[in-house]
Design an enzyme around this catalytic site. Structure first.
Site, mmCIF file in Angstrom:
data_model
loop_
_atom_site.group_PDB
_atom_site.id
_atom_site.type_symbol
_atom_site.label_atom_id
_atom_site.label_comp_id
_atom_site.label_asym_id
_atom_site.label_seq_id
_atom_site.Cartn_x
_atom_site.Cartn_y
_atom_site.Cartn_z
ATOM 1 C CG HIS A 24 -0.700 -0.091 2.519
ATOM 2 N ND1 HIS A 24 0.332 0.625 3.075
ATOM 3 C CD2 HIS A 24 -1.250 -0.796 3.537
ATOM 4 C CE1 HIS A 24 0.400 0.360 4.366
ATOM 5 N NE2 HIS A 24 -0.533 -0.501 4.665
ATOM 6 C CG HIS A 78 -5.217 -5.870 12.103
ATOM 7 N ND1 HIS A 78 -6.000 -4.743 12.041
ATOM 8 C CD2 HIS A 78 -4.098 -5.576 11.370
ATOM 9 C CE1 HIS A 78 -5.375 -3.831 11.314
ATOM 10 N NE2 HIS A 78 -4.234 -4.309 10.884
ATOM 11 C CD GLU A 80 -3.838 -2.697 7.044
ATOM 12 O OE1 GLU A 80 -3.329 -2.721 8.181
ATOM 13 O OE2 GLU A 80 -3.427 -1.946 6.128
ATOM 14 C CG ASP A 82 -2.118 -6.838 5.893
ATOM 15 O OD1 ASP A 82 -3.150 -6.348 6.354
ATOM 16 O OD2 ASP A 82 -1.000 -6.667 6.407
ATOM 17 C CG HIS A 145 -1.650 -0.305 12.338
ATOM 18 N ND1 HIS A 145 -1.549 0.299 11.117
ATOM 19 C CD2 HIS A 145 -1.946 -1.594 12.088
ATOM 20 C CE1 HIS A 145 -1.722 -0.595 10.162
ATOM 21 N NE2 HIS A 145 -1.966 -1.747 10.725
ATOM 22 C CG ASP A 164 -0.231 -5.295 11.446
ATOM 23 O OD1 ASP A 164 0.161 -6.225 10.732
ATOM 24 O OD2 ASP A 164 -1.148 -4.527 11.114
ATOM 25 C CE1 TYR A 196 5.244 -4.750 9.793
ATOM 26 C CE2 TYR A 196 5.123 -3.828 12.003
ATOM 27 C CZ TYR A 196 4.568 -4.580 10.986
ATOM 28 O OH TYR A 196 3.335 -5.161 11.171
ATOM 29 C CG HIS A 229 3.303 -8.387 8.516
ATOM 30 N ND1 HIS A 229 2.836 -8.767 7.278
ATOM 31 C CD2 HIS A 229 2.385 -7.502 8.990
ATOM 32 C CE1 HIS A 229 1.702 -8.131 7.008
ATOM 33 N NE2 HIS A 229 1.400 -7.368 8.043
#
Ligand code: FEO
Length: 406
Positions: A24, A78, A80, A82, A145, A164, A196, A229
């Site tokens: 992104h 989460h 998001e 991904d 986040h 994350d 990161y 990740h």
């Protein structure tokens, strides 16, 4: 093929994305991974999904351990895409699974998918799920986040699944920090952690401190942190927490990052004596030309350095576009505990340096004023002024840096 068991009956079932270079808008030269975990207990529980494109790969990983139809719980730490992007595909295979999610997570996920037939269990901090021999404790981490975020602690496994937080964008065949360090350097790993943090978590330093304090207060005993990740921390999980606390407290090195661009090399000509001045004050310095470097690289370099100089030419009485874009983006990241100043060349009227200071004030960083601007190409007299500007900035950076060493 071996399954990747990270704790007894708890497996990594994620995917390695070797190819991604644009996450992104964030440049990821080393790719990334989408980690998710399967708890193969009496109640088979999946913690997080993966990016949509990797759905079949995670399903395959799960099926190698237990038939996916046995999954009865899905924890969504989460939403998001991904991580949650493949959840509707998984829900087609296990339509009766119960989704453990925060209230804000549920509201968010409803905007991505038709969830009308899905079963949800809304959880808040302190709620638990017994899967059999394991107890999962949920802790909300709103705005770390995203508003929906939470982490899952698996008590009997001493495992914190941190979504994350504590991640890195590294695609690697290693799953654990010690495996990675067998053939890669600590410097490489540290750099990935800072990169990161700078690009994703920089705005949330205060929240990170509060949330880590909450976890410490709860006295959770863990010997492994498994993020969504990159590598799983099992060598010294306390070490990555301390790194996060240091960064949340504004840790930086005594150095200067010069982020610049140039039209006809005049701003670049100014930079050489400025860097010489910084160097002569024994302060390390690195220059990043924006049109030649990804913005996320410049963000990381700023985050590593206590001082930052913006070198911006003026075009049509305003700041050169690459710098304007960069400072606008930096405003959203809200860097703290950094000192900045600006320089640049102009043709018939200035504008860029003035605009840079307006943006610094909006961002809320310390500044050294005034900046320096030169018409057309710097003369030898101008170069002398640039040299003194560099020295003066290095002195200010050293003074400012002392505040953080006390
Ligand atoms: Fe890796 Fe916030 O998603």
């Amino acid at each position: 093929m071996k399954n990747i068991e990270i704790k007894p009956d708890i497996y990594w079932v994620g995917a390695v994305d070797w190819a991604i270079r644009d996450f992104h808008g964030y440049n990821t030269p080393n790719g990334t991974t989408y980690n998710n975990y399967l708890i193969n207990d009496q109640k088979v529980t999946l913690v997080d999904a993966v990016k949509y494109e990797y759905c079949s790969s995670t399903i395959e990983n799960i099926n190698k351990i237990v038939d996916i139809s046995k999954v009865v719980n899905i924890v969504v730490n989460h939403i998001e895409p991904d991580h949650a992007g493949s959840i509707d595909m998984i829900m087609k295979l296990v339509p009766d699974a119960l989704i453990y999610i925060t209230e804000r997570g549920k509201k968010g996920i409803e905007r991505y998918f038709d969830t009308s037939k899905w079963n949800f269990k809304i959880v808040k901090s302190g709620d638990v799920l017994k899967t059999g021999k394991y107890t999962l404790l949920f802790l909300e981490t709103p705005m770390l986040h995203w508003p929906d975020s939470m982490v899952t602690y698996v008590k009997e496994a001493k495992l914190l699944i941190s979504q994350d937080a504590f991640g890195q964008h590294i695609a690697t065949s290693a799953r654990f920090d010690d495996e990675f360090l067998k053939s890669n350097s600590q410097v490489e790993l540290d750099d990935a952690v800072v990169d990161y943090y700078a690009n994703i978590l920089m705005p949330f330093g205060q929240l990170i401190k509060t949330k880590i304090a909450d976890i410490v207060k709860l006295g959770l005993d863990f010997d492994m942190i498994a993020p969504d990740h990159g590598l799983i921390w099992r060598t010294d999980p306390g070490g990555i927490i301390q790194k996060y606390l240091d960064m949340a407290n504004g840790r930086a090195d005594l150095r200067v990052a010069v982020v610049y661009d140039t039209m006809w090399h005049s701003t670049e000509h100014m930079m050489a004596p400025i860097i010489q001045g910084i160097r002569d004050e024994d302060v390390d310095c690195k220059a990043i030309k924006l049109r030649e470097s990804p913005m996320s690289f410049a963000v990381k370099e700023i985050w590593k350095a206590r001082g930052c100089l913006i070198g911006a030419p003026t075009i049509n009485n305003v700041m050169f576009p690459s710098l304007a874009q960069f400072l606008y983006h930096l405003g959203g990241l809200k860097p703290k505990n950094r000192i900045m100043a600006a320089f640049g060349s102009y043709g018939w009227a200035g504008g860029a340096v003035r605009e840079a200071y307006e943006m610094f004030k909006r961002i809320g960083v310390e500044v050294m004023e005034p900046g320096i601007q030169i018409q057309y190409r710097p003369s030898s007299e101008d170069e002398e002024k640039c040299y003194e500007f560099g020295r003066e900035f290095a002195i200010k950076v050293k003074e400012y840096h002392k505040k953080f060493e006390e």
